[in-house]
Motif scaffolding. Structure first.
Motif, PDB file in Angstrom:
ATOM      1  N   THR A   1       0.880  -1.163   0.000  1.00 40.10           N
ATOM      2  CA  THR A   1       0.000   0.000   0.000  1.00 40.10           C
ATOM      3  C   THR A   1       0.915   1.210   0.000  1.00 40.10           C
ATOM      4  OG1 THR A   1      -1.669  -1.198   1.271  1.00 40.10           O
ATOM      5  CG2 THR A   1      -1.851   1.202   1.230  1.00 40.10           C
ATOM      6  N   ASP A   2       0.719   2.108  -0.957  1.00 43.06           N
ATOM      7  CA  ASP A   2       1.617   3.260  -1.044  1.00 43.06           C
ATOM      8  C   ASP A   2       1.299   4.300   0.032  1.00 43.06           C
ATOM      9  OD1 ASP A   2      -0.423   5.018  -1.988  1.00 43.06           O
ATOM     10  OD2 ASP A   2       0.209   4.848  -4.075  1.00 43.06           O
ATOM     11  N   GLN A   3       2.080   5.343   0.088  1.00 43.56           N
ATOM     12  CA  GLN A   3       1.941   6.361   1.133  1.00 43.56           C
ATOM     13  C   GLN A   3       0.609   7.105   1.070  1.00 43.56           C
ATOM     14  OE1 GLN A   3       4.678   9.733   0.591  1.00 43.56           O
ATOM     15  NE2 GLN A   3       5.090   8.923  -1.465  1.00 43.56           N
ATOM     16  N   PHE A   4      -0.135   6.918  -0.036  1.00 46.83           N
ATOM     17  CA  PHE A   4      -1.427   7.588  -0.178  1.00 46.83           C
ATOM     18  C   PHE A   4      -2.602   6.624   0.023  1.00 46.83           C
ATOM     19  CE2 PHE A   4       1.650   9.893  -2.763  1.00 46.83           C
ATOM     20  CZ  PHE A   4       1.596  11.126  -2.138  1.00 46.83           C
ATOM     21  N   GLY A   5      -2.295   5.373   0.426  1.00 46.14           N
ATOM     22  CA  GLY A   5      -3.345   4.396   0.685  1.00 46.14           C
ATOM     23  C   GLY A   5      -3.786   3.594  -0.528  1.00 46.14           C
ATOM     24  N   ILE A   6      -3.072   3.730  -1.654  1.00 41.69           N
ATOM     25  CA  ILE A   6      -3.405   2.970  -2.863  1.00 41.69           C
ATOM     26  C   ILE A   6      -2.662   1.643  -2.819  1.00 41.69           C
ATOM     27  CG2 ILE A   6      -3.352   2.944  -5.400  1.00 41.69           C
ATOM     28  CD1 ILE A   6      -5.231   5.074  -4.114  1.00 41.69           C
ATOM     29  N   LYS A   7      -3.392   0.563  -3.084  1.00 34.45           N
ATOM     30  CA  LYS A   7      -2.822  -0.787  -3.030  1.00 34.45           C
ATOM     31  C   LYS A   7      -2.313  -1.185  -4.418  1.00 34.45           C
ATOM     32  CE  LYS A   7      -5.317  -3.635  -0.424  1.00 34.45           C
ATOM     33  NZ  LYS A   7      -4.507  -3.978   0.738  1.00 34.45           N
ATOM     34  N   TRP A   8      -1.095  -1.722  -4.457  1.00 31.39           N
ATOM     35  CA  TRP A   8      -0.412  -2.090  -5.701  1.00 31.39           C
ATOM     36  C   TRP A   8       0.106  -3.520  -5.626  1.00 31.39           C
ATOM     37  CZ3 TRP A   8       0.291   1.440  -9.739  1.00 31.39           C
ATOM     38  CH2 TRP A   8       0.023   2.776  -9.439  1.00 31.39           C
ATOM     39  N   MET A   9       0.172  -4.171  -6.783  1.00 32.97           N
ATOM     40  CA  MET A   9       0.864  -5.448  -6.964  1.00 32.97           C
ATOM     41  C   MET A   9       1.824  -5.263  -8.131  1.00 32.97           C
ATOM     42  SD  MET A   9      -2.268  -8.098  -7.022  1.00 32.97           S
ATOM     43  CE  MET A   9      -3.050  -8.655  -5.546  1.00 32.97           C
ATOM     44  N   VAL A  10       3.015  -5.803  -8.001  1.00 32.06           N
ATOM     45  CA  VAL A  10       3.980  -5.811  -9.112  1.00 32.06           C
ATOM     46  C   VAL A  10       4.265  -7.278  -9.425  1.00 32.06           C
ATOM     47  CG1 VAL A  10       6.311  -5.206  -9.846  1.00 32.06           C
ATOM     48  CG2 VAL A  10       4.985  -3.597  -8.445  1.00 32.06           C
ATOM     49  N   ASN A  11       4.045  -7.659 -10.665  1.00 25.84           N
ATOM     50  CA  ASN A  11       4.247  -9.033 -11.101  1.00 25.84           C
ATOM     51  C   ASN A  11       5.090  -9.024 -12.371  1.00 25.84           C
ATOM     52  OD1 ASN A  11       3.202 -11.942 -10.690  1.00 25.84           O
ATOM     53  ND2 ASN A  11       2.938 -11.608 -12.874  1.00 25.84           N
ATOM     54  N   CYS A  12       6.243  -9.687 -12.315  1.00 19.66           N
ATOM     55  CA  CYS A  12       7.148  -9.760 -13.457  1.00 19.66           C
ATOM     56  C   CYS A  12       7.416 -11.220 -13.766  1.00 19.66           C
ATOM     57  CB  CYS A  12       8.462  -9.032 -13.137  1.00 19.66           C
ATOM     58  SG  CYS A  12       9.671  -9.125 -14.464  1.00 19.66           S
ATOM     59  N   GLN A  13       6.912 -11.677 -14.913  1.00 19.10           N
ATOM     60  CA  GLN A  13       7.142 -13.066 -15.301  1.00 19.10           C
ATOM     61  C   GLN A  13       8.611 -13.267 -15.600  1.00 19.10           C
ATOM     62  OE1 GLN A  13       4.572 -15.226 -15.047  1.00 19.10           O
ATOM     63  NE2 GLN A  13       6.131 -16.790 -15.267  1.00 19.10           N
ATOM     64  N   LEU A  14       9.232 -14.232 -14.948  1.00 18.89           N
ATOM     65  CA  LEU A  14      10.660 -14.492 -15.141  1.00 18.89           C
ATOM     66  C   LEU A  14      10.857 -15.493 -16.266  1.00 18.89           C
ATOM     67  CD1 LEU A  14      11.666 -14.806 -11.390  1.00 18.89           C
ATOM     68  CD2 LEU A  14      12.000 -12.841 -12.885  1.00 18.89           C
ATOM     69  N   ASP A  15      12.020 -15.437 -16.884  1.00 24.35           N
ATOM     70  CA  ASP A  15      12.371 -16.385 -17.931  1.00 24.35           C
ATOM     71  C   ASP A  15      12.487 -17.763 -17.301  1.00 24.35           C
ATOM     72  OD1 ASP A  15      13.233 -17.655 -20.192  1.00 24.35           O
ATOM     73  OD2 ASP A  15      15.190 -16.677 -20.258  1.00 24.35           O
ATOM     74  N   LEU A  16      11.672 -18.699 -17.745  1.00 27.83           N
ATOM     75  CA  LEU A  16      11.654 -20.032 -17.148  1.00 27.83           C
ATOM     76  C   LEU A  16      12.604 -21.011 -17.829  1.00 27.83           C
ATOM     77  CD1 LEU A  16       7.807 -20.340 -16.564  1.00 27.83           C
ATOM     78  CD2 LEU A  16       9.583 -19.640 -14.953  1.00 27.83           C
ATOM     79  N   GLU A  17      13.313 -20.550 -18.847  1.00 28.87           N
ATOM     80  CA  GLU A  17      14.254 -21.440 -19.533  1.00 28.87           C
ATOM     81  C   GLU A  17      15.479 -21.666 -18.668  1.00 28.87           C
ATOM     82  OE1 GLU A  17      15.110 -20.174 -23.505  1.00 28.87           O
ATOM     83  OE2 GLU A  17      13.026 -19.589 -23.853  1.00 28.87           O
ATOM     84  N   PRO A  18      16.057 -22.908 -18.709  1.00 30.50           N
ATOM     85  CA  PRO A  18      17.247 -23.208 -17.863  1.00 30.50           C
ATOM     86  C   PRO A  18      18.469 -22.438 -18.260  1.00 30.50           C
ATOM     87  CG  PRO A  18      16.621 -25.127 -19.233  1.00 30.50           C
ATOM     88  CD  PRO A  18      15.626 -24.021 -19.491  1.00 30.50           C
TER      89      PRO A  18
END
Length: 148
Positions: A131-148
């Motif tokens: 939750t940011d300093q202004f009360g807004i809720k955030w999610m950050v999602n970054c798909q990672l490279d799944l290759e070996p």
């Protein structure tokens, strides 16, 4: 980068998303339940909670996806004010650049309340919530490279 809306409920996600689907149309691109999770030490779900929605995605158009889940206290850090209708909405940032994901997480969360540190997850992504300093809720999602 894609910005989406992410809604949290306590056992009402499936009903809510069936309703949203009736309004917007379309098909769920993802629908997983807590009972589908790999078992982890110390995480206990009741039979009812196993049927709760862990994650659902309903594409609205080519630019927007409405997403949601039922919040489980052992899986998600509780919001300091509790989950209530009105504070159960997140802006979800989905991207593919890990450096940019870390930058956005660190800058947007400064002065706020971190619910889950940005970290690697079982679904192959770097994920964090706050939750940011202004009360807004955030999610950050970054798909990672799944290759070996």
């Amino acid at each position: 980068m894609q910005l989406n809306h992410y809604l949290n409920f306590e056992g009402e996600t499936e009903a809510a998303f069936i309703f949203y689907q009736s309004v917007f149309g379309g098909e769920f691109s993802i629908l997983t339940r807590y009972g589908d999770l790999p078992s982890e030490d110390g995480v206990v779900y009741s039979e009812q909670q196993k049927s709760w929605v862990l994650h659902v995605s309903l594409p609205i158009n080519e630019f927007t996806v409405l997403m949601g889940s039922d919040v489980h206290e052992q899986f998600c850090s509780p919001h300091p004010l509790g989950l209530n209708k009105g504070n159960n909405h997140y802006i979800s940032i989905n991207l593919e650049d890990e450096t940019e994901a870390r930058r956005l997480f660190n800058q947007l969360s400064a002065g706020g309340h971190i619910e889950m540190q940005l970290q690697k997850t079982f679904w192959g992504a770097l994920y964090g919530a706050f939750t940011d300093q202004f009360g807004i809720k955030w999610m950050v999602n970054c798909q990672l490279d799944l290759e070996p």
